[in-house]
Design a protein around this motif. Sequence first.
Motif, short mmCIF file in Angstrom:
data_model
loop_
_atom_site.label_atom_id
_atom_site.label_comp_id
_atom_site.label_asym_id
_atom_site.label_seq_id
_atom_site.Cartn_x
_atom_site.Cartn_y
_atom_site.Cartn_z
N TRP A 103 0.84 -1.21 0.00
CA TRP A 103 0.00 0.00 0.00
C TRP A 103 0.87 1.25 0.00
O TRP A 103 1.87 1.33 0.71
CB TRP A 103 -0.92 0.02 1.22
CG TRP A 103 -1.77 1.26 1.33
CD1 TRP A 103 -2.98 1.47 0.74
CD2 TRP A 103 -1.48 2.45 2.09
NE1 TRP A 103 -3.46 2.72 1.08
CE2 TRP A 103 -2.57 3.35 1.91
CE3 TRP A 103 -0.42 2.84 2.89
CZ2 TRP A 103 -2.61 4.60 2.51
CZ3 TRP A 103 -0.46 4.10 3.49
CH2 TRP A 103 -1.55 4.96 3.30
N ILE A 104 0.47 2.23 -0.81
CA ILE A 104 1.18 3.51 -0.88
C ILE A 104 0.16 4.62 -0.67
O ILE A 104 -0.95 4.58 -1.21
CB ILE A 104 1.88 3.69 -2.24
CG1 ILE A 104 2.94 2.61 -2.45
CG2 ILE A 104 2.52 5.07 -2.34
CD1 ILE A 104 3.59 2.65 -3.82
N MET A 105 0.53 5.62 0.10
CA MET A 105 -0.36 6.75 0.35
C MET A 105 -0.68 7.45 -0.97
O MET A 105 0.23 7.77 -1.74
CB MET A 105 0.31 7.74 1.31
CG MET A 105 -0.62 8.82 1.81
SD MET A 105 0.20 9.98 2.96
CE MET A 105 0.67 8.87 4.29
N PRO A 106 -1.95 7.69 -1.25
CA PRO A 106 -2.33 8.35 -2.51
C PRO A 106 -1.76 9.76 -2.61
O PRO A 106 -1.53 10.42 -1.60
CB PRO A 106 -3.86 8.38 -2.44
CG PRO A 106 -4.24 7.36 -1.43
CD PRO A 106 -3.13 7.33 -0.44
N LYS A 107 -1.55 10.20 -3.83
CA LYS A 107 -1.05 11.55 -4.07
C LYS A 107 -2.05 12.57 -3.53
O LYS A 107 -3.26 12.39 -3.63
CB LYS A 107 -0.83 11.78 -5.56
CG LYS A 107 0.36 11.01 -6.14
CD LYS A 107 0.57 11.34 -7.60
CE LYS A 107 1.77 10.60 -8.16
NZ LYS A 107 1.98 10.90 -9.60
N GLY A 108 -1.51 13.61 -2.95
CA GLY A 108 -2.37 14.67 -2.41
C GLY A 108 -2.66 14.51 -0.93
O GLY A 108 -3.28 15.38 -0.33
N TYR A 109 -2.22 13.38 -0.37
CA TYR A 109 -2.45 13.15 1.06
C TYR A 109 -1.12 13.09 1.80
O TYR A 109 -0.09 12.74 1.23
CB TYR A 109 -3.20 11.83 1.28
CG TYR A 109 -4.63 11.85 0.83
CD1 TYR A 109 -5.64 12.35 1.65
CD2 TYR A 109 -4.98 11.38 -0.44
CE1 TYR A 109 -6.97 12.37 1.22
CE2 TYR A 109 -6.30 11.39 -0.87
CZ TYR A 109 -7.29 11.89 -0.03
OH TYR A 109 -8.60 11.91 -0.46
N LYS A 110 -1.16 13.42 3.08
CA LYS A 110 0.00 13.29 3.95
C LYS A 110 -0.48 13.27 5.40
O LYS A 110 -1.60 13.72 5.70
CB LYS A 110 0.98 14.46 3.75
CG LYS A 110 0.43 15.81 4.18
CD LYS A 110 1.47 16.90 4.01
CE LYS A 110 0.92 18.26 4.47
NZ LYS A 110 1.94 19.33 4.38
#
Length: 223
Positions: free
Chosen positions: A127-134
Motif C-alpha cells: 500500500w502507498i499513500m495516494p497523491k495529495g495526502y499526507k
Amino acid sequence: MTSITTTCRDISELLPVAQTACRLLFQECFKAGIKNVFITETYRSQERQKYLYAQGRTRPGQIVTWTLDSNHKSRLAWDIAVGPPQALYDVATLSRVGAIARKLGIAWGGDWTGNIDRPHFEVKPNWIMPKGYKIEGQVIIPTNSKYQVQLTVEGNTTKPIAKDDDKMLFTNETTKAAVRDYIKQSVEKKKIDKSWLEKFDQGTMTSGDFEGLKIIISQRING
C-alpha cells in the motif's frame, strides 16, 4: 505472551505500512467531522483467530469471524467501532468511514460480497499513500469510546486538544524534572516513541502537546 482472550488495540503492533494507513484514515475522519470512532482490535495471533473462529461453532456465543486466515494475524488489518451518541456499529457512520477508506486505497469490509464486515479495514503490504495526502500532524487514535479522534498540527493555532498553545513553562526545576521523568519512563515502557522526549528536551513541546501525550499514554495503559 498475550492471552488468546485478550484483544490487542495497539496500532504499533501493526506493520509500519498499516500504521501509516490507519493514522491517515483516522486523520481524514477527523477532518470530515467523524471523531467518535475508535480502534477495537489490531494484531491478532493465529491462536486467537482460532479461538474466535470457534465461537458460535464449537464454543458458545454468536459467530464473530468467518475465516481462519485473517489479515489481522499478518498485522495489516484493524477493526473500529463507533462511540456515543451512535450505536457501537452504526451503519451510517461506518459507511462514511468506508467511503473515506476507498479514497485512500484502504480495503473496507463493508465492500465485501458475502461476508460483509463493516468494522474491518485492511491494506496490502505494498500500500502507498495516494497523491495529495499526507500525515499532517500528531494523530491521536482512541482505543475506547471515552475519547475522540484528535489531530494536532504544528503551527495550527486552533489545535483541538490544546487550550494553551504556548511552549511549556515551568516555575521551578523540580516540576520540570518530574515532567521529563514521566515522559522518559513512558518511552522506556514503550508507551510512546523517543521523539516525544526529544521534543521536550528541545523545548518545543507545547502545553497542548503534553495534554495529548497524556491521553496517548493513558489509552495504551488502559486499552
